[in-house]
Design a protein around this motif. Structure first.
Motif, PDB file in Angstrom:
ATOM      1  N   TYR A 384       0.854  -1.191   0.000  1.00 30.36           N
ATOM      2  CA  TYR A 384       0.000   0.000   0.000  1.00 30.36           C
ATOM      3  C   TYR A 384       0.889   1.240   0.000  1.00 30.36           C
ATOM      4  N   HIS A 385       0.822   2.033  -1.063  1.00 29.92           N
ATOM      5  CA  HIS A 385       1.558   3.296  -1.128  1.00 29.92           C
ATOM      6  C   HIS A 385       0.889   4.278  -0.163  1.00 29.92           C
ATOM      7  N   CYS A 386       1.411   4.345   1.017  1.00 26.60           N
ATOM      8  CA  CYS A 386       0.748   5.151   2.050  1.00 26.60           C
ATOM      9  C   CYS A 386       1.738   5.571   3.115  1.00 26.60           C
ATOM     10  N   GLY A 387       1.659   6.805   3.517  1.00 27.13           N
ATOM     11  CA  GLY A 387       2.451   7.326   4.644  1.00 27.13           C
ATOM     12  C   GLY A 387       1.494   7.815   5.709  1.00 27.13           C
ATOM     13  N   PRO A 388       1.126   6.963   6.650  1.00 23.43           N
ATOM     14  CA  PRO A 388       0.044   7.294   7.576  1.00 23.43           C
ATOM     15  C   PRO A 388       0.435   8.268   8.683  1.00 23.43           C
ATOM     16  N   VAL A 389      -0.582   8.769   9.376  1.00 23.54           N
ATOM     17  CA  VAL A 389      -0.357   9.469  10.651  1.00 23.54           C
ATOM     18  C   VAL A 389      -0.544   8.398  11.734  1.00 23.54           C
ATOM     19  N   MET A 390       0.469   8.212  12.570  1.00 22.06           N
ATOM     20  CA  MET A 390       0.424   7.161  13.595  1.00 22.06           C
ATOM     21  C   MET A 390       0.641   7.777  14.972  1.00 22.06           C
ATOM     22  N   LEU A 391       0.004   7.206  15.968  1.00 21.20           N
ATOM     23  CA  LEU A 391       0.269   7.624  17.357  1.00 21.20           C
ATOM     24  C   LEU A 391       0.513   6.375  18.195  1.00 21.20           C
ATOM     25  N   LYS A 392       1.460   6.480  19.132  1.00 22.37           N
ATOM     26  CA  LYS A 392       1.775   5.354  20.017  1.00 22.37           C
ATOM     27  C   LYS A 392       1.088   5.612  21.356  1.00 22.37           C
ATOM     28  N   ASP A 393       0.392   4.584  21.910  1.00 22.69           N
ATOM     29  CA  ASP A 393      -0.249   4.793  23.207  1.00 22.69           C
ATOM     30  C   ASP A 393       0.728   4.495  24.353  1.00 22.69           C
ATOM     31  N   GLU A 394       0.211   4.599  25.593  1.00 22.36           N
ATOM     32  CA  GLU A 394       1.116   4.447  26.740  1.00 22.36           C
ATOM     33  C   GLU A 394       1.734   3.056  26.821  1.00 22.36           C
ATOM     34  N   GLU A 395       1.016   2.073  26.296  1.00 21.97           N
ATOM     35  CA  GLU A 395       1.563   0.703  26.322  1.00 21.97           C
ATOM     36  C   GLU A 395       2.503   0.424  25.149  1.00 21.97           C
ATOM     37  N   GLY A 396       2.730   1.434  24.335  1.00 17.75           N
ATOM     38  CA  GLY A 396       3.652   1.247  23.213  1.00 17.75           C
ATOM     39  C   GLY A 396       2.990   0.670  21.972  1.00 17.75           C
ATOM     40  N   LYS A 397       1.644   0.633  21.981  1.00 16.23           N
ATOM     41  CA  LYS A 397       0.922   0.118  20.808  1.00 16.23           C
ATOM     42  C   LYS A 397       0.653   1.255  19.825  1.00 16.23           C
ATOM     43  N   TRP A 398       0.821   0.941  18.532  1.00 13.17           N
ATOM     44  CA  TRP A 398       0.609   1.965  17.504  1.00 13.17           C
ATOM     45  C   TRP A 398      -0.850   2.013  17.064  1.00 13.17           C
ATOM     46  N   HIS A 399      -1.345   3.232  16.800  1.00 13.81           N
ATOM     47  CA  HIS A 399      -2.703   3.409  16.282  1.00 13.81           C
ATOM     48  C   HIS A 399      -2.662   4.297  15.043  1.00 13.81           C
ATOM     49  N   VAL A 400      -3.504   3.942  14.089  1.00  7.80           N
ATOM     50  CA  VAL A 400      -3.544   4.704  12.833  1.00  7.80           C
ATOM     51  C   VAL A 400      -4.524   5.867  12.982  1.00  7.80           C
TER      52      VAL A 400
END
Ligand code: LMR
Ligand code: SF4
Length: 522
Positions: A384-400
């Motif tokens: 997938y040609h994509c450069g997402p916006v990602m955030l990491k939560d306190e547990e170190g899990k990534w969210h899109v």
């Protein structure tokens, strides 16, 4: 000035600009939607776009994952401290990036390193002017890279593809502007808005073009010649048949604003700034004592709530689609790993729903894979040609937070070879790819899927989990994210039988462009 309050005002301006499309832009998108026939690819794409606008409102999240190169234009009363203003804006940018309202977009041009907070050499762009009024006027545009790459500058006289000679006069200017829309095709996420600057030199010409993007889309040009030219371009460009995302259709251009300045005898530039449908620009009037926002700009007229529109239109659309003679597309569900046989079944026009795994990969990854082994087994997989916006939560899990496609054509030098070498069966992006990739798709058994550019909330919602990541050293947008998706929908626009919708639309739009060869303005 209360600088803390001013910083909060700038933070609000950034968040609103990234997440809430201005009223004039919404009205233009709505009228485009009304022109398209129900059931066509363009109408369906516009529905995805308007749903995405609503989702960005509801989630207070970026309309498009590419939050662009933030450019501020500021007018201050004499005596206001511009250094303080700059500092407050930089702080607000850092906070907005941390909160996932902006993608970290500042890349060191030599080392490739992403600063991670949107600050960098020369970034953000902040331009000051002084004025006699008693308030601060701050305007912001977040213009993404895909449409920025479709800006074009003409130096008259010249020969233009399809249109012939363009001279140093109003008619030559007319030809340049029409050509600029043609050459953008769907790659800048059409339908677009253009700002045109006539005259100046190479840099002031582009500045003038970009300044036009700060005009309301519905204003009337005070210069009669330019007013006529704007009207002509709006009408004519929409006859080119490029349509939403370059899928063909009735609306190719949503706005055209033209400005003029003097030039020097030897130079005659026509500069065009192309902005995608996700036209994110807003402004505020700020009180120079309190730092508070007194008024938001671009707020005249009705605000289209696309959620309400969708409810109203749902029934009509179903009925109209049933009646229309547009052939319903085949709908196919895919899950990686995909076999060559499954791919050879697919034809241009098929709508594909993807469940399961896909991997993001854009500029840095393509270059890397062209010279190195892959970090994971890509046999039968989807890129997938994509450069997402990602955030990491306190547990170190990534969210899109936002994840629409990026312009694929930049990977043209690498794509075919990489698909063959690693056994990749499908690539998803936008704007289509060229002859080299098309040939590789035939030879190897691959397919190109076009997602709707700018629909970053819509696609983020299809991503159910982030299962891993490689190459974080390339920065958030350039890393290889392992995504699990459900119901990720895209259209086959290049298949393994040598067919390309992009090639067809380019050809037919060139033929239409050539119909406007004869002089119009004397
Ligand atoms: O960088 C991106 O995510 C997309 C870019 O704006 C593009 O249109 O290609
Ligand atoms: S992906 Fe499309 S909508 Fe987003 S910034 Fe790029 S050109 Fe604009």
């Amino acid at each position: 000035m209360d600088i803390q309050k001013f910083q909060e005002s700038m933070y609000s301006l950034i968040v609103e600009t990234s997440t809430n499309l201005p009223k004039d832009v919404r009205r233009a998108v709505k009228s485009a939607k009304q022109r398209e026939n129900a059931g066509t690819r363009s109408a369906l794409s516009l529905t995805t776009i308007t749903n995405n606008i609503t989702m960005a409102d509801d989630n207070v999240s970026p309309i498009c994952q590419d939050t662009g190169l933030p450019t501020f234009k500021i007018k201050t009363p004499v005596g206001v401290n511009q250094l303080e203003i700059k500092k407050a804006i930089r702080n607000a940018i850092i906070l907005a990036t941390k909160g996932g309202k902006l993608r970290p977009n500042a890349v060191d041009s030599l080392s490739g390193e992403n600063s991670g907070d949107n600050l960098g050499e020369g970034l953000p762009v902040i331009k000051f002017d002084q004025w006699e009024k008693d308030y601060i006027d701050v305007r912001l545009i977040l213009k993404g890279g895909g449409c920025e790459n479709k800006n074009i500058q003409y130096s008259l006289p010249m020969e233009l593809e399809g249109l012939g000679k363009a001279g140093r006069d109003l008619d030559g200017i007319r030809k340049c502007i029409l050509h600029s829309v043609y050459q953008a095709q769907g790659q800048g996420c059409s339908a677009g808005f253009i700002g045109v600057g006539i005259g100046g030199d190479r840099s002031s010409g582009y500045d003038l073009a970009k300044a036009q993007l700060f005009r309301s889309n519905e204003d009337v040009n005070p210069n009669e010649d330019l007013r006529q030219l704007e009207d002509y371009i709006m009408k004519t460009a929409n006859e080119l048949g490029i349509g939403t995302m370059g899928f063909g259709g009735e609306t190719t251009l949503l706005g055209c604003k033209i400005g003029v300045m003097h030039r020097i005898p030897a130079s005659f530039f026509v500069s065009v700034a192309y902005n995608c449908w996700a036209f994110r620009r807003l402004g505020v009037k700020v009180n120079p004592e309190t730092g508070e926002i007194n008024e938001w700009l671009y707020q005249e007229g009705e605000k289209i709530d696309f959620a309400l529109e969708a409810e109203k239109a749902a029934k009509d659309e179903v009925a109209a689609a049933a009646e229309s003679d547009v052939e319903a597309s085949r709908e196919i569900t895919l899950q990686a790993p995909i076999t060559e046989e499954q791919i050879r079944e697919l034809k241009v026009g098929d709508v594909v729903h993807i469940n399961g795994r896909m991997y993001t990969g854009r500029d840095a990854i393509h270059k890397h894979l062209s010279e190195n082994p892959a970090p994971i087994d890509l046999d039968g997989q989807i890129i997938y040609h994509c450069g997402p916006v990602m955030l990491k939560d306190e547990e170190g899990k990534w969210h899109v937070k936002a994840a629409g496609p990026t312009t694929s054509i930049r990977e043209e030098p690498y794509q075919g070879d990489i698909m063959k070498r690693f056994g990749i069966r499908a690539v998803i992006g936008k704007g289509g790819m060229g002859p080299k990739t098309l040939e590789a798709l035939s030879e190897h058994g691959g397919v190109y899927l076009n997602a709707i550019g700018g629909a970053a909330q819509y696609y983020a919602d299809c991503i159910k989990s982030v299962e891993g990541v490689n190459f974080t050293e390339f920065g958030i947008p350039e890393a290889m994210w392992h995504l699990n998706v459900e119901g990720f929908t895209a259209v086959v626009t290049m298949d393994s039988h040598g067919n390309s919708l992009h090639k067809d639309v380019q050809q037919s739009s060139l033929e239409k462009l050539a119909q406007f060869k004869e002089p119009v303005f004397k």
